[in-house]
Design an enzyme around this catalytic site. Structure first.
Site, PDB file in Angstrom:
ATOM      1  N   GLY A 257       0.924  -1.128  -0.101  1.00 29.10           N
ATOM      2  CA  GLY A 257       0.115   0.105   0.087  1.00 29.10           C
ATOM      3  C   GLY A 257       0.885   0.861  -0.048  1.00 29.10           C
ATOM      4  O   GLY A 257       2.019   0.991   0.402  1.00 29.10           O
TER       5      GLY A 257
ATOM      6  N   GLN B 272       3.252   9.825   1.183  1.00 28.60           N
ATOM      7  CA  GLN B 272       4.582   9.195   1.521  1.00 28.60           C
ATOM      8  C   GLN B 272       5.482   9.624   0.193  1.00 28.60           C
ATOM      9  O   GLN B 272       6.731   9.273   0.092  1.00 28.60           O
ATOM     10  CB  GLN B 272       4.464   7.557   1.313  1.00 28.60           C
ATOM     11  CG  GLN B 272       3.956   7.113   2.708  1.00 28.60           C
ATOM     12  CD  GLN B 272       3.557   5.807   3.053  1.00 28.60           C
ATOM     13  OE1 GLN B 272       2.535   5.077   2.400  1.00 28.60           O
ATOM     14  NE2 GLN B 272       4.577   5.136   3.620  1.00 28.60           N
TER      15      GLN B 272
ATOM     16  N   CYS C  46       6.234  -0.251   7.562  1.00 25.55           N
ATOM     17  CA  CYS C  46       5.692   1.139   6.765  1.00 25.55           C
ATOM     18  C   CYS C  46       6.817   1.349   5.859  1.00 25.55           C
ATOM     19  O   CYS C  46       8.075   1.280   6.447  1.00 25.55           O
ATOM     20  CB  CYS C  46       5.334   2.128   7.850  1.00 25.55           C
ATOM     21  SG  CYS C  46       4.683   3.377   7.055  1.00 25.55           S
ATOM     22  N   LEU C  47       6.762   1.827   4.559  1.00 18.97           N
ATOM     23  CA  LEU C  47       7.795   2.168   3.784  1.00 18.97           C
ATOM     24  C   LEU C  47       8.443   3.405   4.234  1.00 18.97           C
ATOM     25  O   LEU C  47       9.693   3.611   3.992  1.00 18.97           O
ATOM     26  CB  LEU C  47       7.456   2.187   2.480  1.00 18.97           C
ATOM     27  CG  LEU C  47       6.820   0.942   1.748  1.00 18.97           C
ATOM     28  CD1 LEU C  47       6.125   1.369   0.432  1.00 18.97           C
ATOM     29  CD2 LEU C  47       7.912  -0.053   1.532  1.00 18.97           C
TER      30      LEU C  47
ATOM     31  N   HIS D 286      -4.396   1.411   7.908  1.00 13.67           N
ATOM     32  CA  HIS D 286      -2.995   2.052   7.998  1.00 13.67           C
ATOM     33  C   HIS D 286      -3.005   3.207   6.948  1.00 13.67           C
ATOM     34  O   HIS D 286      -2.342   3.982   7.334  1.00 13.67           O
ATOM     35  CB  HIS D 286      -1.989   0.705   7.708  1.00 13.67           C
ATOM     36  CG  HIS D 286      -0.376   1.190   7.581  1.00 13.67           C
ATOM     37  ND1 HIS D 286       0.441   0.915   8.500  1.00 13.67           N
ATOM     38  CD2 HIS D 286       0.033   1.844   6.783  1.00 13.67           C
ATOM     39  CE1 HIS D 286       1.421   1.087   8.016  1.00 13.67           C
ATOM     40  NE2 HIS D 286       1.309   1.664   6.839  1.00 13.67           N
ATOM     41  N   GLU D 287      -3.475   2.949   5.791  1.00 11.43           N
ATOM     42  CA  GLU D 287      -3.185   4.076   4.720  1.00 11.43           C
ATOM     43  C   GLU D 287      -4.100   5.324   4.998  1.00 11.43           C
ATOM     44  O   GLU D 287      -3.719   6.080   4.964  1.00 11.43           O
ATOM     45  CB  GLU D 287      -3.596   3.435   3.258  1.00 11.43           C
ATOM     46  CG  GLU D 287      -2.964   2.283   2.824  1.00 11.43           C
ATOM     47  CD  GLU D 287      -1.425   2.335   2.892  1.00 11.43           C
ATOM     48  OE1 GLU D 287      -0.977   3.501   3.139  1.00 11.43           O
ATOM     49  OE2 GLU D 287      -0.568   1.521   2.913  1.00 11.43           O
TER      50      GLU D 287
ATOM     51  N   HIS E 211      -2.344   7.556   7.262  1.00  5.96           N
ATOM     52  CA  HIS E 211      -1.649   8.192   6.697  1.00  5.96           C
ATOM     53  C   HIS E 211      -2.010   9.504   6.168  1.00  5.96           C
ATOM     54  O   HIS E 211      -1.450  10.773   6.628  1.00  5.96           O
ATOM     55  CB  HIS E 211      -0.754   7.474   5.258  1.00  5.96           C
ATOM     56  CG  HIS E 211       0.261   6.850   5.970  1.00  5.96           C
ATOM     57  ND1 HIS E 211       1.638   7.218   6.478  1.00  5.96           N
ATOM     58  CD2 HIS E 211       0.527   5.441   5.610  1.00  5.96           C
ATOM     59  CE1 HIS E 211       2.540   6.213   6.297  1.00  5.96           C
ATOM     60  NE2 HIS E 211       1.759   5.066   5.976  1.00  5.96           N
TER      61      HIS E 211
HETATM   62  O1  GNR Z   1       3.990  -2.785   2.539  1.00  8.74           O
HETATM   63  C1  GNR Z   1       3.337  -2.418   3.508  1.00  8.74           C
HETATM   64  N1  GNR Z   1       3.117  -3.628   4.225  1.00  8.74           N
HETATM   65  C2  GNR Z   1       2.362  -3.571   5.305  1.00  8.74           C
HETATM   66  C3  GNR Z   1       2.095  -4.693   6.285  1.00  8.74           C
HETATM   67  C4  GNR Z   1       1.260  -4.761   7.306  1.00  8.74           C
HETATM   68  C5  GNR Z   1       0.473  -3.717   7.487  1.00  8.74           C
HETATM   69  C6  GNR Z   1       0.416  -2.707   6.776  1.00  8.74           C
HETATM   70  C7  GNR Z   1       1.330  -2.378   5.584  1.00  8.74           C
HETATM   71  S1  GNR Z   1       1.328  -1.156   4.582  1.00  8.74           S
HETATM   72  C8  GNR Z   1       3.133  -1.011   4.140  1.00  8.74           C
HETATM   73  C9  GNR Z   1       3.260  -0.028   3.225  1.00  8.74           C
HETATM   74  C10 GNR Z   1       3.088   1.104   3.707  1.00  8.74           C
HETATM   75  O2  GNR Z   1       4.036   1.909   4.353  1.00  8.74           O
HETATM   76  N2  GNR Z   1       2.099   1.875   3.323  1.00  8.74           N
HETATM   77  O3  GNR Z   1       1.664   2.935   3.877  1.00  8.74           O
HETATM   78 NI    NI Z   2       2.763   3.165   5.793  1.00  9.57          NI
END
Ligand code: GNR
Ligand code: NI
Length: 175
Positions: free
Chosen positions: A46, A51, A98-99, A140-141, A144
């Site tokens: 995601g 980001q 999270c990236l 999670h997204e 952000h």
């Molecule tokens: O790549 C991602 N893997 C992930 C694994 C578990 C819960 C959420 C994520 S999102 C993350 C990519 C990212 O930072 N998205 O904002």
């Molecule tokens: Ni993230």
């Protein structure tokens, strides 16, 4: 399409509240294309526009498992102005990453199922029920888009430790 740089902690842009998209214009489609390229390259499941330093309420996602080449059959999804309109009382725990916080993983508890309303890439408003990894990822997204990171759900001790590690790394890189 172009590969964009992913901003990482402690970049303060990650704390911005992103702005709604008023219309799905060619510029927005270009942004989405760049987000997919950047997300697949990372690789991640995601990505929120902030980001790549664009404070707009746009998310890309692909939960399909990549093959050995990092490709395989793709299931790209786009969420514009997404909102959670219902969530289950039942919670589930998932180890998140999270990236923007590279190589750090911790368990986070969130509603197990959510209903999300969003505008798709054709400008059509849609609703979907999400569960499992889909539910975790969309929450999670959307966090952000509101300047919230998964480390905000951890203890202050853990969060402070992560912040310190990334602040130090940024200082070293800048010297
Ligand atoms: O790549 C991602 N893997 C992930 C694994 C578990 C819960 C959420 C994520 S999102 C993350 C990519 C990212 O930072 N998205 O904002
Ligand atoms: Ni993230």
């Amino acid at each position: 399409m172009s590969l964009r740089e992913i901003i990482i902690l402690p970049d303060r842009q990650l704390r911005l509240v992103s702005k709604p998209v008023e219309k799905v214009t060619p510029d927005i489609r270009q942004l989405v294309d760049d987000m997919f390229q950047t997300m697949y390259d990372a690789p991640g499941i995601g990505l929120a526009a902030i980001q790549i330093a664009q404070p707009l309420r746009v998310i890309t996602m692909d939960l399909a498992k990549p093959d050995a080449n990092g490709e395989g059959k793709r299931e790209p999804r786009v969420f514009i102005n997404p909102e959670i309109i219902a969530k289950s009382d039942e919670l589930s725990v998932y180890e998140e990453g999270c990236l923007s916080i590279p190589e750090y993983y911790e368990e986070v508890e969130r509603p197990a199922r959510v209903r999300v309303r969003f505008t798709d890439i054709d400008g059509v408003v849609r609703e979907e029920d999400a569960e499992g990894l889909y539910a975790t990822c969309i929450q999670h997204e959307i966090d952000h888009l509101n300047g919230v990171l998964f480390i905000d759900y951890l203890s202050k001790l853990k969060r402070d430790r992560v912040m310190k590690k990334f602040t130090k790394a940024a200082k070293r890189a800048g010297e």
